[in-house]
Design an enzyme around this catalytic site. Structure first.
Site, PDB file in Angstrom:
ATOM      1  N   LYS A  15       0.782  -1.120   0.068  1.00 56.96           N
ATOM      2  CA  LYS A  15       0.120  -0.048  -0.060  1.00 56.96           C
ATOM      3  C   LYS A  15       0.780   1.366   0.144  1.00 56.96           C
ATOM      4  O   LYS A  15       0.712   2.191  -0.767  1.00 56.96           O
ATOM      5  CB  LYS A  15      -0.983  -0.136   1.207  1.00 56.96           C
ATOM      6  CG  LYS A  15      -1.747   1.344   1.413  1.00 56.96           C
ATOM      7  CD  LYS A  15      -2.631   1.573   0.317  1.00 56.96           C
ATOM      8  CE  LYS A  15      -3.456   2.916   0.536  1.00 56.96           C
ATOM      9  NZ  LYS A  15      -4.305   3.259  -0.647  1.00 56.96           N
ATOM     10  N   CYS A  47      -3.770  10.499   1.462  1.00 59.23           N
ATOM     11  CA  CYS A  47      -2.757   9.186   1.012  1.00 59.23           C
ATOM     12  C   CYS A  47      -1.627   9.877   0.673  1.00 59.23           C
ATOM     13  O   CYS A  47      -0.518   9.595   1.190  1.00 59.23           O
ATOM     14  CB  CYS A  47      -3.545   8.185  -0.060  1.00 59.23           C
ATOM     15  SG  CYS A  47      -4.948   7.614   0.781  1.00 59.23           S
TER      16      CYS A  47
END
Length: 477
Positions: A231, A289
């Protein structure tokens, strides 16, 4: 058959699910779980706080608190709430009756220079799970976290709070979200799902949880730490790609070249063995993010006294990419200043109309928006700032209007910082009429307007990567 397998067999299939964190990840996840026929009930957990407690009543009425364009989310939410399959609550004791619980809570950095993340909200959520969970439950962290967190501090908190042991008394996994605002449901259904448990039994249980909500996507099993690295790395790579095109845009500006011509040329070379992705330059990178996941990856390497064989005294290319993308709002400010100087004006006292406060097109998501550092620089130079956004209604300390005419009226400079669809319809004649200025400045950070039309009508144009136009001669009225 090990102890955890026996516990899971006794529980049977997953039927009741909890989702902690009713935000851009938690809401669509909860809705899709609730829509799956194999699951009986989904509880969305939301703290009844001053800032977020309002979501509880909204969600229980079947109304989505997320604004902006999110195809099908509102309708599907209303349907699953009406069917009694989704309920939002602030009562964390209800975790005791669940088969699985996921946590989708933000993990920002308090100080990126010291690689210190703010895990306080996530850890509070984990403690609530540990306090109320029962043997045989599956706990899944969906938040982006520093590699090693699941098998480290998260596992420790759960075990300390519950007096149960991960991998034996309960299943524990990391399954990072992979969504983009504006396509939340589509991304959850169609993107492959990375699932990493602390042992094989945990991984299999997590696979059971996510498989029913996937359509095109498939589950990719791995270890918890590998999932964490996956991720953080995928967002780090995207940030790096954006930095590459942003730096190219800066090069093209100083060499008098249109970066979009160069980009088209570079992107035209395709074929076997060519796998690059050429992204788009812009006014800055925002969101939750990309602005911090690089630091999670860096922190994962630097924790635990690991040996990294790397060129001595050389910056990480990932952190350098972050610095380039963080610089772009400053570059927008520099373009604005240069445009003002071109017609004998200064930033002090100038009225600047910021078009777009959200960080992404047609959304209300303004987390880490590049518009904020740009605004701060302008205010520091004593400019007058007014902000427009059709989706962002509230932001701490910032007055935002959805009245475009009001914002543009009398502006010395109109600055495009978000790529909202509404802005593509703006015409030079209308802006000139509303500003009332012969030489209004337009600074385009998202390649929205056609420069020649504006330049021909007396505008002073500046655009990211538009070295072919940025030094144009000002057409005097």
């Amino acid at each position: 058959m090990n102890k955890l397998e026996l516990l899971l067999k006794e529980r049977g299939q997953i039927k009741k699910i909890g989702v902690i964190g009713m935000g851009y990840v938690g809401i669509p996840s909860a809705v899709l779980f609730a829509d799956a026929p194999c699951f009986n009930k989904v509880l969305g957990f939301q703290r009844n706080s001053k800032n977020s407690g309002y979501k509880i009543d909204l969600l229980n009425r079947g109304e989505c608190p997320l604004k902006g364009e999110e195809p099908d989310l509102g309708d599907l939410l209303a349907r699953v709430v009406k069917a009694g399959k989704l309920e939002c609550t602030h009562d964390f004791s209800k975790i005791s009756g669940l088969d699985a619980v996921t946590l989708a809570i933000q993990t920002p950095f308090a100080n990126s220079k010291d690689l210190e993340p703010d895990f306080s909200a996530l850890f509070d959520g984990i403690r609530n799970v540990g306090k109320y969970m029962r043997p045989g439950i599956l706990v899944v962290l969906e938040s982006t976290i520093t590699p090693g967190t699941t098998e480290g501090i998260a596992k420790q908190i759960l075990e300390d709070e519950s007096n149960l042991k991960a991998g034996e008394d309960f299943a524990l996994a990391h399954a990072p979200e992979r969504v983009m605002v504006g396509r939340l449901l589509k991304n959850i259904r169609e993107h492959d799902r990375i699932v990493g448990g602390v042992n094989e039994t945990s991984t299999r249980r997590a696979v059971e949880l996510y498989s029913p909500v996937l359509t095109i996507g498939k589950v990719i099993p791995m270890s918890a730490t590998a999932a964490e690295i996956t991720k953080t790395a995928e967002n780090t790579f995207r940030d790096l790609q954006i930095a590459a095109i942003n730096q190219l845009a800066l090069y093209c500006e100083c060499m008098g070249i249109n970066v979009y011509d160069v980009r088209k040329g570079v992107d035209s070379l395709k074929g076997e063995g060519i796998t690059r992705a050429v992204l788009w330059p812009g006014a800055g990178v925002g969101g939750h993010c990309l602005t911090k996941d690089t630091y999670h990856l860096e922190r994962g390497v630097k924790m635990g006294n690991l040996h990294l064989d790397y060129p001595k005294d050389t910056d990480s290319i990932y952190v350098l990419a972050r610095k380039i993308n963080d610089f772009m709002p400053t570059h927008m400010y520099n373009l604005t200043t240069a445009a003002l100087e071109k017609i004998g004006k200064k930033m002090k006292g100038a009225k600047i109309a910021i078009l777009g406060w959200a960080f992404i097109r047609d959304s209300d998501d303004a987390r880490n928006t590049p518009s904020e550092p740009y605004r701060n620089l302008c205010l520091r130079a004593e400019a007058k700032i007014i902000v427009h956004d059709p989706y962002v209604m509230n932001y701490p300390g910032i007055e935002i209007s959805d009245d475009l005419k009001k914002v543009v009226m009398g502006a010395d400079a109109v600055v495009f910082l978000a790529k909202h669809s509404e802005y593509f319809n703006l015409k030079a004649d209308w802006i000139k009429k509303i500003t009332g200025k012969e030489n209004t400045i337009v600074v385009d950070g998202r390649n929205i307007i056609e420069p020649d039309d504006f330049i021909s009508k007396g505008f002073v144009y500046k655009g990211i990567g538009r070295g072919d136009k940025n030094e144009h001669v000002v057409v005097l009225a």
